[in-house]
Design a protein around this motif. Structure first.
Motif, mmCIF file in Angstrom:
data_model
loop_
_atom_site.group_PDB
_atom_site.id
_atom_site.type_symbol
_atom_site.label_atom_id
_atom_site.label_comp_id
_atom_site.label_asym_id
_atom_site.label_seq_id
_atom_site.Cartn_x
_atom_site.Cartn_y
_atom_site.Cartn_z
ATOM 1 N N ALA A 49 0.752 -1.314 0.048
ATOM 2 C CA ALA A 49 -0.004 0.126 -0.075
ATOM 3 C C ALA A 49 0.931 1.292 -0.140
ATOM 4 O O ALA A 49 0.947 1.992 1.104
ATOM 5 N N LYS A 50 1.700 1.247 -1.287
ATOM 6 C CA LYS A 50 2.671 2.420 -1.253
ATOM 7 C C LYS A 50 2.259 3.363 -2.492
ATOM 8 O O LYS A 50 1.700 2.574 -3.667
ATOM 9 N N GLU A 51 2.542 4.525 -2.565
ATOM 10 C CA GLU A 51 2.534 5.317 -3.769
ATOM 11 C C GLU A 51 3.178 4.812 -4.671
ATOM 12 O O GLU A 51 4.293 4.322 -4.804
ATOM 13 N N LEU A 105 -1.884 3.471 -6.807
ATOM 14 C CA LEU A 105 -2.194 4.149 -5.659
ATOM 15 C C LEU A 105 -1.508 5.466 -5.438
ATOM 16 O O LEU A 105 -0.518 5.515 -5.971
ATOM 17 N N LYS A 106 -1.948 6.164 -4.859
ATOM 18 C CA LYS A 106 -1.406 7.634 -4.616
ATOM 19 C C LYS A 106 -1.652 8.181 -3.200
ATOM 20 O O LYS A 106 -2.222 7.521 -2.531
ATOM 21 N N ALA A 107 -0.536 8.845 -2.931
ATOM 22 C CA ALA A 107 -0.208 9.168 -1.454
ATOM 23 C C ALA A 107 -1.840 10.112 -0.989
ATOM 24 O O ALA A 107 -2.219 10.890 -1.994
ATOM 25 N N GLY A 108 -2.259 9.982 0.027
ATOM 26 C CA GLY A 108 -3.303 10.441 0.525
ATOM 27 C C GLY A 108 -4.552 9.641 0.192
ATOM 28 O O GLY A 108 -5.538 10.217 0.978
ATOM 29 N N MET A 109 -4.536 8.722 -0.292
ATOM 30 C CA MET A 109 -5.684 7.617 -0.287
ATOM 31 C C MET A 109 -5.906 7.044 0.739
ATOM 32 O O MET A 109 -5.017 6.640 1.470
ATOM 33 N N ASP A 152 3.939 7.798 0.292
ATOM 34 C CA ASP A 152 4.977 7.659 -0.431
ATOM 35 C C ASP A 152 6.109 6.827 0.281
ATOM 36 O O ASP A 152 6.949 6.393 -0.573
ATOM 37 N N GLY A 153 5.809 6.475 1.545
ATOM 38 C CA GLY A 153 6.640 5.620 2.008
ATOM 39 C C GLY A 153 5.499 4.336 2.725
ATOM 40 O O GLY A 153 5.027 3.712 1.858
ATOM 41 N N GLU A 154 6.045 3.762 3.775
ATOM 42 C CA GLU A 154 5.374 3.102 4.505
ATOM 43 C C GLU A 154 3.751 3.419 4.697
ATOM 44 O O GLU A 154 3.455 4.649 5.176
ATOM 45 N N PRO A 155 2.771 2.618 4.620
ATOM 46 C CA PRO A 155 1.278 3.156 5.016
ATOM 47 C C PRO A 155 1.160 3.292 6.435
ATOM 48 O O PRO A 155 1.783 2.759 7.259
#
Length: 161
Positions: A49-51, A105-109, A152-155
């Protein structure tokens, strides 16, 4: 016996969702293993689950882990996006669909990842109350869920239980 508890929250205009399965009294080793595998399958899935990764990377990881442990993943129920509504797009299967890779997947989701795992066949059906889901073969099932934030790193797990 084992029991699953699924809890939703609504705070400041946003939803959260989490679930877990618990033993009630002394349970069989298979029932405890089912609970443990279901919980761990969540953590196996969110490794992806990473960007930049694809949605079905999460799904495939959950399925791979569950099936390697001798259990099956429910196909009729899925995880979901979550935010200002409890159930938002995208739907998140806990198995790799035959076609496609899923959205990028995008950061912020924010996603509610929720493996549902059966001791026997993955087939389930709904009782006449239009709410209760049971396994078709009558064997145990377990559920584990948390709301996560894709970065953009670990969820980030927003509802760790």
């Amino acid at each position: 016996d084992i029991v699953s508890i699924d809890v939703g929250a609504y705070i400041g205009g946003y939803h959260g969702d989490c679930a877990a399965t618990f033993p009630c009294g002394k349970v069989s080793p298979e029932a405890q293993d089912l609970i443990d595998v279901t919980r761990q399958s969540f953590f196996e899935g969110i490794k992806f689950a990473k960007e930049g990764n694809r949605l079905y990377d999460i799904s495939a990881a959950i399925q791979r882990y569950v099936e390697s442990q001798g259990f099956s993943v429910v196909r009729d129920l899925v995880g979901h996006g979550i935010g200002t509504e409890m159930h938002e797009e995208p739907e998140i299967p806990n198995f790799k669909p035959k076609f496609g890779r899923g959205i990028r997947l995008k950061a912020g989701m924010t996603l509610a990842i929720e493996p549902m795992v059966n001791a026997g066949s993955y087939d389930v059906w709904m009782l006449e109350d239009d709410w209760t889901i049971v396994t078709q073969d009558g064997k145990n099932a377990a559920h584990y869920e948390n709301t996560i934030l894709v970065t953009d790193g670990e969820p980030e797990i927003l509802s760790l239980n």
